[in-house]
Structures are given as structure tokens and as C-alpha cells.
Enzyme design. Sequence first.
Site, short mmCIF file in Angstrom:
data_model
loop_
_atom_site.label_atom_id
_atom_site.label_comp_id
_atom_site.label_asym_id
_atom_site.label_seq_id
_atom_site.Cartn_x
_atom_site.Cartn_y
_atom_site.Cartn_z
N GLU A 175 5.49 6.27 -0.38
CA GLU A 175 4.26 6.73 0.49
C GLU A 175 4.95 7.81 1.54
O GLU A 175 4.28 7.24 2.72
CB GLU A 175 3.30 6.01 0.67
CG GLU A 175 2.49 5.24 -0.56
CD GLU A 175 1.40 4.58 -0.24
OE1 GLU A 175 0.33 4.47 -1.03
OE2 GLU A 175 1.38 3.84 0.79
N GLU A 376 0.47 3.65 -8.07
CA GLU A 376 -0.43 2.81 -7.49
C GLU A 376 -1.86 3.05 -7.92
O GLU A 376 -2.26 4.05 -7.70
CB GLU A 376 0.05 2.66 -5.94
CG GLU A 376 1.14 1.70 -5.70
CD GLU A 376 1.02 1.79 -4.14
OE1 GLU A 376 0.08 1.29 -3.37
OE2 GLU A 376 2.45 1.88 -3.58
#
Length: 478
Positions: A175, A376
Site C-alpha cells: 500500500e 487484500e
Amino acid sequence: MSFPKGFLWGGATAANQYEGGWNEGGKGPSTADMLTNGTHTTPRKITRTWEDGLYYPNHIASDFYHHYKEDIALMGEMGFKVFRMSIAWSRIFPKGIEEEPNEEGLRFYDEVFDELHKQGIEPLVTISHYESPFYLTEKYNGWASRELVDLYVKYCNVIFNRYKDKVKYWLTFNEINCGTMPLGGYLGLGILNEGTTDFMNQKDDPQLRFQGLHHQFIASAKAVKLGHEINPDFKIGCMIAFMTSYPYSCNPKDVLKCQKEMQMGNYYCGDVQVRGEYPYFAKQYWKENNIQIQMEEGDEALLKEGKVDFYSFSYYMTNCVSTDPNLEGIGGNLIGGVKNPYLKASDWGWQIDPDGLRYTLNELYARYQVPLMVVENGLGAFDKLEEGNKVHDSYRIDYLREHIKCMEEAIEDGVDLIGYTPWGCIDLVSASTGEMGKRYGFVYVDSDDYGNGSFNRYKKDSFTWYKKVIASNGENLE
């Protein structure tokens, strides 16, 4: 409609939230080890030393360090094709500056990869997942310093060579776009400015943050080049927290604000890592925010040479964007937004939007034309361990079923989607709050928010359901 043959079904974790063994096997303290526990209303504290009376949940986490064989056997039983995990940088280089790596740490991951291969599971390794050696924060203020580029590349060189025959899929940073937000100063960049005491209210310096992000882009590009030299069969990707936004209304002001949030929140980082250059809108953002990116000679060429092979991302929810300050707000992954009247929300206020995943996959593939992975996705919920050590999590099955249907529809649309690894496949601690009670897994870990419990593993109803999904390559979703 069907998923392609060889589709990579699996699950995802991160060392700092799952592994534990924080001071065993020669491991040094990481940035995550300095975070106390919190809740969704009480922020986690960041401490430079360990303080008595405070609990640091990442120290124990789910104790994969001592349960890895059992956990990998459970993954094998579910039929995983891939397991997304991360290597703890401070387990390989405890301070980050050592000349030689920690052999005991390297051996631990050798054993983990060997166990995965015994079960027919391909590792997908995140090289840096929201942690770096805390010493580098103390000495250099983390990624604010260009010194970390070479230290990271040295770390990559060690693990690429050590595991070149055991790992094919790599992600350079988790991320990475969290660095575009104040929250990401410490979380993703290891920057700890004077006066910062807690996770949610950091003393922010956008200049330092965006410079640190540039250093991560350079480090990522160098890692991609190095990895392909060491093993041309390596597939090295980026990982973005995709925060899909919709304009709340057809007011053009809402549409423009939403467009800007999507650009800076999502595409700023993706464009650099996939296209190899900063997007056109970056310069105006820098100008508006008094940011001056210091580039060294050759940086622009390096970004072009170090483009990733595939794009991976997290997707949990969507938000609405509005210029009206009086509308009801709602929380989310990294950022919040305005409540969408058409959507329901989780126990933590995250809006549930499977159709948003199909939309996101189409937007990403149209923009980048590279293979995509959803690495995710999942529902954080309060799970109840009932008599006979059962967990009846039909709500999680419902959430995942609808998202898988929408992935299938995106594949039918023409999107090249190659893998799916739901988050926290075995329960782990939350990155944002440090809670164990916010559970995502197919497997229940008997531990509470303070590390009390047997750490026994119990299969939830979703375990059996996901096993059928994988066995049928996504056809059996009942």
C-alpha cells in the site's frame, strides 16, 4: 463465466500483524513494534522506547513464528494456490545497517517457504509491509532520507539471491500510496517527526512525506531491475490501497473533487510504478502544497527501467465525495468519506460494495493493461467462538461470495485478473487499531486484544466454504 485455469486462490497476511516472535531469532525492533494497542475510537500510541503498562500487540500478534507448520497445513487443507506473506526486514537486518544478514532469520523463511511448497502453495512475498527496522527511523527519520534506498536494495539483494528458487512473486512495498496521506508518514515511511505521539494525529510534513515516497519509488525501481537480473522469471509487482470514490451527487463540484481524490489517492503511485513516470497532475499538486521533489541525476530513467510486471491492490469498500460539509461521514481503510445511502456497512463502519470491485478492476485494467491481483479483501467483524469451538460466520461468506461474483464479472468484461488473496486468512491484529477482535480469517486464533489466550486455531464455517470455492475454481459459491 469462469475463472481462468491456474487462477491463484489463496490468502494474505503481514509479518508485523501475524508473525510475532518480535525479539526472537536475532530479530531487531521494527517500526510496528513501537505501536501500542488502540481501538477505532482510541488511537495507537507511537513510543520510542517500550513503556511499562502499555501493550504492544505486534510483539505476539498471532504467533505464526511458532505455529507456521500448523498454519500452512491449514492453508494446504483449504487448497491455497498462493499465500501472500511478508518478510520482516528487521529479522534479516536487525538495525538495517549491518554488513551481513542475520542467518537465523533467513533460515526461518527458508523453512516457511519449504513448508508452503510441500503443500503446493506458491509464496507471494511483500518485501516491506508497513514496517522497517526502527533503528532507521531513529538514525535517518526513515524514508525521509535517501540513505534508505541503498539499505533496502541491499536487503532485496540478500533475499532475492537466497530465495531465487523458492519465491517467484514479489511485491516491493505494501500500500505504497498511504505515503500520500498524513497517516502514512509513520505507517508506510517510518517518518517520526518531533511532537508525534500517536498514530492518528502525526505531526505532518508533506515535503518530507512526498520526498520519502520518491525514495521508495526509486528503491522499488532498483529492486525490480535487480530482481530481474537475479532471476528473469521473477514477477515483481506494486501494491496499492485502492480507495474507490464516487461523487456523492451530479454536482460538477463533487465530480471534480472526486476526480482529484482518485488521482492523488490511487493513480499518483500506480502511474509511477506501472508507467514509469509521475502523472501530469503531480506537478500542480506539488505546487499547491509547496512540495519540491529532490531528484538525482538518472532518477527519471530509473523509474522507466524499473516498471513493475503486474499491479496488485487492496479493496475493502468505497466512499462518496462531496463538497457539502453537512453530510454524514463514515470511516474506512486509510481514509473516510461521505455515507453512501445505497450501501450497508461493517461493524467498523466500512461500506460494503461488491459492485465497486468490478468497477475498480475495469478502471485499473483500462488504465494500465497489465495483469491484476486482488491481494487484500475481506470483512473485519466480531466473531463469536461458540460451543465445540465453532464460529458461524455466514456474514463473511456473504461478503466474500458477492465480491467473488463481481471479480468473475470483471473477468468476463475482459479484465486480466490472475489472483485473489483475502486479507487475514488466519486471524491477525489490525494495522490501524492493533485489535485482535477485528477478525478477518477463515481460521479463528484464540487470543484477545491483549494477547491472552491459548493461541489455538479453530476452523470457521467460512473455512469449509472457501475450500469448496477453490476446489471448484470459483464455480461453487453456495
